[in-house]
Design an enzyme around this catalytic site. Sequence first.
Site, PDB file in Angstrom:
ATOM      1  N   ASP A 109       2.540   0.601   5.817  1.00  0.00           N
ATOM      2  CA  ASP A 109       1.937   1.616   6.428  1.00  0.00           C
ATOM      3  C   ASP A 109       2.187   2.885   5.893  1.00  0.00           C
ATOM      4  OD1 ASP A 109       4.400   1.870   7.559  1.00  0.00           O
ATOM      5  OD2 ASP A 109       3.940   1.899   9.697  1.00  0.00           O
ATOM      6  N   ASP A 166       5.302   0.848   1.391  1.00  0.00           N
ATOM      7  CA  ASP A 166       6.647   0.572   1.853  1.00  0.00           C
ATOM      8  C   ASP A 166       6.694  -0.932   2.419  1.00  0.00           C
ATOM      9  OD1 ASP A 166       5.397   0.956   4.188  1.00  0.00           O
ATOM     10  OD2 ASP A 166       6.921   2.011   5.364  1.00  0.00           O
ATOM     11  N   ASP A 208       6.562  -2.408   5.260  1.00  0.00           N
ATOM     12  CA  ASP A 208       5.574  -3.147   6.124  1.00  0.00           C
ATOM     13  C   ASP A 208       4.230  -2.562   5.784  1.00  0.00           C
ATOM     14  OD1 ASP A 208       5.723  -0.333   7.239  1.00  0.00           O
ATOM     15  OD2 ASP A 208       5.507  -1.164   9.213  1.00  0.00           O
ATOM     16  N   SER A 240      10.348  -1.484   8.797  1.00  0.00           N
ATOM     17  CA  SER A 240       9.445  -0.384   7.783  1.00  0.00           C
ATOM     18  C   SER A 240      10.442  -0.066   6.431  1.00  0.00           C
ATOM     19  CB  SER A 240       9.087   0.799   8.780  1.00  0.00           C
ATOM     20  OG  SER A 240       8.163   1.696   8.086  1.00  0.00           O
TER      21      SER A 240
END
Length: 445
Positions: free
Chosen positions: A247, A243, A245, A100
Amino acid sequence: MRKYFGTDGVRGRVGEFPMTPDFAMKLGWAAGQVLGAEGVKEVLIGKDTRASGYMLESALEAGFSSAGVNVSLVGPLPTPGVAYLTSTFRADAGVVISASHNPFDDNGIKIFAQGGHKLTDDQEHEIERWLQIALEGGMTCVESILLGKARRIDDATGRYTEYCKANLPGHLSLNGLKIVVDSANGAAYKVAPAVYRELGADVISIHDAPNGININERCGATSMQSIRAAVLEHQADLGIALDGDADRLMMVDDTGAVVDGDELLFLLAKDAKACGYEGGVVGTQMSNLGLELALEALGIPFVRAKVGDRYVMEQLKATGWRLGGEGSGHLLSLDHASTGDAVIASLRVLTCLLQQGKTLHDAKQGMHKLPQTLINVRYTEQAGIDPLKTDKVESTVAQVEAELGQDGRVLLRKSGTEPLIRVMVEAVDARRAQQAAETIANALP
């Protein structure tokens, strides 16, 4: 208590246990044992742009195959995109290789059921039981005829792009809007700019050239300086920052001011209320007190969950509500996506702005954030010692809380994804919040 799974899967520094190819292979095998027994026949695997993703992808593929589970590989794709395609391709489960918002030399493995739902605690415990068997005694392998097969899906990005675009109502367009998009050199570097462009926006795309090591590096939703500068330089209407990834969503208004997850959640809740939504909003222990007060003024119920989008989701399921999120930018709008999806959340915000004929700066008015200071303190695990429970820490926290009284709030917790202790203080005065947070941080061992 889970040994390897944190609040968002298994994470660590690449090359160090547990983020090694051997561990990843055995985790895939263990997950295959548990999920296979539940009827899972195919797992879809996606990843972000970290160089280590290729290594971990291959290891997971071997582990699942040895347990007799088929694997579909989609390559770099946002976490919510993997969740969506897991359902679209009728896969039984999904895996995302990503850490992430963490630096490139970290990585992680998240496993979820069809539709993007997190595994239950019982499933994670059972996977850890099989994982321990593999770590201590090695793996078994099904007969050759039963080995899982692997395939690569080449049109995953295009499919997810079209899915995202469908979340802007057909009668609306982004024509005339100038938008800066910061993809954090991460998983959405192709998808995000394409979505806004194809919906009509004039897009200035930044941090969209991943090289395996520049993900989240002074960019994206966790580092807003460059996008703020770009919005002002290009005189854009707003900025959208994701960010690694994709999400998490943070935004910037036309004045260059950051609009965080709490403010975006307020905006979405206010609009939903005006459109007849009768439910409440789920935040977390970290949600700004200003959000709670603003929602109360609108007559919208608000509850706090533990930090982590999985706990926000649990509360949403328990209450039957449809809106929740975190100040860090995880936003859940269950009428539009089954999991936190930054691109779709941004389109919901843009829908609100277009329908109201307002700028982001004007639409966010009505919520007054209390100054909030967050300090991250890195710690080393010591057997038998809880750094949050020492006499010095507890007495310092008690003293700070007494001094703040009703005019502030203190939260001290361990991160679920990194060896960090998060010290958060809210107060009516920013300087007072900073001083109080520093006092507590200095008391930590």
